[in-house]
Design an enzyme around this catalytic site. Structure first.
Site, mmCIF file in Angstrom:
data_model
loop_
_atom_site.group_PDB
_atom_site.id
_atom_site.type_symbol
_atom_site.label_atom_id
_atom_site.label_comp_id
_atom_site.label_asym_id
_atom_site.label_seq_id
_atom_site.Cartn_x
_atom_site.Cartn_y
_atom_site.Cartn_z
ATOM 1 N N HIS A 14 23.363 29.986 6.288
ATOM 2 C CA HIS A 14 24.529 30.442 5.526
ATOM 3 C C HIS A 14 25.170 29.236 4.852
ATOM 4 O O HIS A 14 25.989 28.540 5.450
ATOM 5 C CB HIS A 14 25.499 31.156 6.470
ATOM 6 N N HIS A 44 28.119 39.311 3.676
ATOM 7 C CA HIS A 44 29.383 38.760 4.160
ATOM 8 C C HIS A 44 30.260 39.929 4.588
ATOM 9 O O HIS A 44 30.433 40.882 3.822
ATOM 10 C CB HIS A 44 30.115 38.032 3.028
ATOM 11 N N GLU A 65 35.208 38.594 7.699
ATOM 12 C CA GLU A 65 35.511 37.150 7.636
ATOM 13 C C GLU A 65 37.012 36.914 7.847
ATOM 14 O O GLU A 65 37.410 36.210 8.765
ATOM 15 C CB GLU A 65 35.045 36.618 6.272
ATOM 16 N N ASP A 119 28.615 27.131 5.365
ATOM 17 C CA ASP A 119 29.170 27.976 4.290
ATOM 18 C C ASP A 119 29.307 27.215 2.964
ATOM 19 O O ASP A 119 28.502 27.418 2.056
ATOM 20 C CB ASP A 119 30.519 28.565 4.718
ATOM 21 N N ASP A 120 30.338 26.392 2.843
ATOM 22 C CA ASP A 120 30.636 25.718 1.560
ATOM 23 C C ASP A 120 31.044 24.274 1.843
ATOM 24 O O ASP A 120 32.236 23.927 1.720
ATOM 25 C CB ASP A 120 31.803 26.434 0.866
HETATM 26 N N1 ADE Z 1 31.369 32.829 -1.554
HETATM 27 C C1 ADE Z 1 31.315 31.547 -1.178
HETATM 28 N N2 ADE Z 1 31.879 31.385 0.016
HETATM 29 C C2 ADE Z 1 32.306 32.620 0.396
HETATM 30 C C3 ADE Z 1 32.988 33.093 1.520
HETATM 31 N N3 ADE Z 1 33.333 32.286 2.522
HETATM 32 N N4 ADE Z 1 33.292 34.408 1.570
HETATM 33 C C4 ADE Z 1 32.944 35.228 0.570
HETATM 34 N N5 ADE Z 1 32.282 34.822 -0.514
HETATM 35 C C5 ADE Z 1 31.973 33.539 -0.602
HETATM 36 ZN ZN ZN Z 2 29.553 32.448 2.797
#
Ligand code: ADE
Ligand code: ZN
Length: 344
Positions: free
Chosen positions: A20, A201, A204, A284-285
């Site tokens: 992810h 997703h 969250e 994630d990011d």
């Molecule tokens: N796109 C990138 N990161 C995300 C996240 N945490 N939740 C939903 N969409 C995303």
């Molecule tokens: Zn994500």
């Protein structure tokens, strides 16, 4: 296992997969170079400014900023460089396999043809295998806030690129509150018919809650759930997840980054694991959340006093929950087991 190595060193060297991570969350140094090549500007000029700029009060604000930075990406070279950077980073963190998502509809479609983006990714993927012997695969995410027709078009449009780009799954992301799965059922079916794995997703943010996870289970029949951390609030759902063994790709520090939890110590990774849910750890990011995969492992290990065996179990889960073939899984697990043996 060698008592001399520090925990971070151990985690760095441990062979693992990441399931992810968003390709579209591109490192600021790569974006600054693309901006210079294309004579465009970013909301920051230096890495220090980028670090400060990457702060959010919630998912909504994060998603807005997420879209802003990639505006400087225009050419095949830009896409090659961004994807190749994922490979360099796999080498740095000893990630053997990565399944990275991209959300073409939300992030790139208004600016770049799919062909330009796919050509850059396909070339980078080959170069990563050749230069680092690491496996980079992609998941094409549907933007759940766009129309079902747009989602269908996206799934159709990636078909010719699946082989060369290594697209093995279709995902579902962006803002979830107010955007249920059902209208997109046909896209999920089309993806399945074409041999893609499916993940989404969901669950969250607090506001999406466990009900968003049930929504995906009922309407998508997913192979994996991305996040799903809110499941902990519903005992029946936790029991269902434990019985079905649908893996969750949890992203603890990303959830802290968008203020779902104040601190890693509040994160349900370990609580879910202890109730029998199949959990994996992911970033994630990373440039936005300022934590990579190794950081996520380290923070969980420190906060929950995890043993090295616990950490190796998470690494094992990462391979088992991947969309690799059974032959590939066997090879990854052998590498992990050999490494564990050499550490004893
Ligand atoms: N796109 C990138 N990161 C995300 C996240 N945490 N939740 C939903 N969409 C995303
Ligand atoms: Zn994500």
């Amino acid at each position: 296992m060698s008592p001399n190595s520090t925990l971070r060193d151990f985690i760095e060297r441990m062979p693992k997969a990441e399931l992810h991570i968003h390709f579209d969350s591109i490192n600021p140094d790569v974006l600054l170079k693309a901006a210079a090549r294309n004579k465009l500007t970013l909301p920051y000029q230096t890495l220090e400014e980028a670090h400060k700029w990457h702060d959010f009060k919630d998912l909504e604000e994060f998603l807005g900023k997420w879209l802003q930075t990639v505006e400087v990406m225009l050419t095949e070279e830009d896409y090659f460089e961004a994807a190749y950077d994922l490979g360099k980073d796999m080498e740095r963190q000893n990630i053997l396999r990565r399944e990275a998502m991209f959300t073409y509809q939300a992030v790139h479609a208004h600016r770049v043809s799919l062909e330009v983006m796919m050509n850059g990714l396909a070339e980078a993927r080959k170069a990563i295998k050749k230069d680092f012997d690491r496996d980079l695969y992609f998941l094409a995410d549907i933007d759940r806030t766009q129309s079902p027709e747009s989602g269908m078009d996206m799934v159709k449009s990636i078909l010719p690129y699946a082989e060369s780009v290594g697209i093995i799954g279709v995902g579902f992301d962006c803002q979830e509150v107010g955007y249920p799965a059902k209208p997109h059922k046909k896209s999920f079916e089309l993806a399945r018919e074409n041999g893609f794995f499916l993940s989404a997703h969901c669950g969250e943010e607090y506001a999406s809650g466990p009900i968003a996870v049930w929504d995906i289970i009922k309407n998508m029949n997913p192979d994996r759930i991305d996040h799903g951390n809110q499941s902990i609030r519903d005992a029946k759902l936790v029991q269902y997840l434990a019985e079905s063994q649908i893996p969750l790709t949890l992203c603890p520090m990303s959830n802290v980054g968008i203020k779902v939890y104040n601190d890693i110590s509040e994160h349900p990774t370990i609580a879910l694991r202890d109730r029998g849910v199949f959990v994996t750890v992911n970033s994630d990011d990373p440039p936005f959340m300022k934590n990579d995969l190794v950081d996520n492992f380290c923070k969980l290990a420190e906060s929950f006093k995890l043993s090295r065996t616990d950490l190796c179990d998470f690494a094992r889960n990462s391979f088992l929950a991947s969309y690799a073939t059974s032959e590939q899984k066997k090879q990854y697990l052998k590498l992990l087991d050999d490494w564990i043996e050499s550490e004893v």
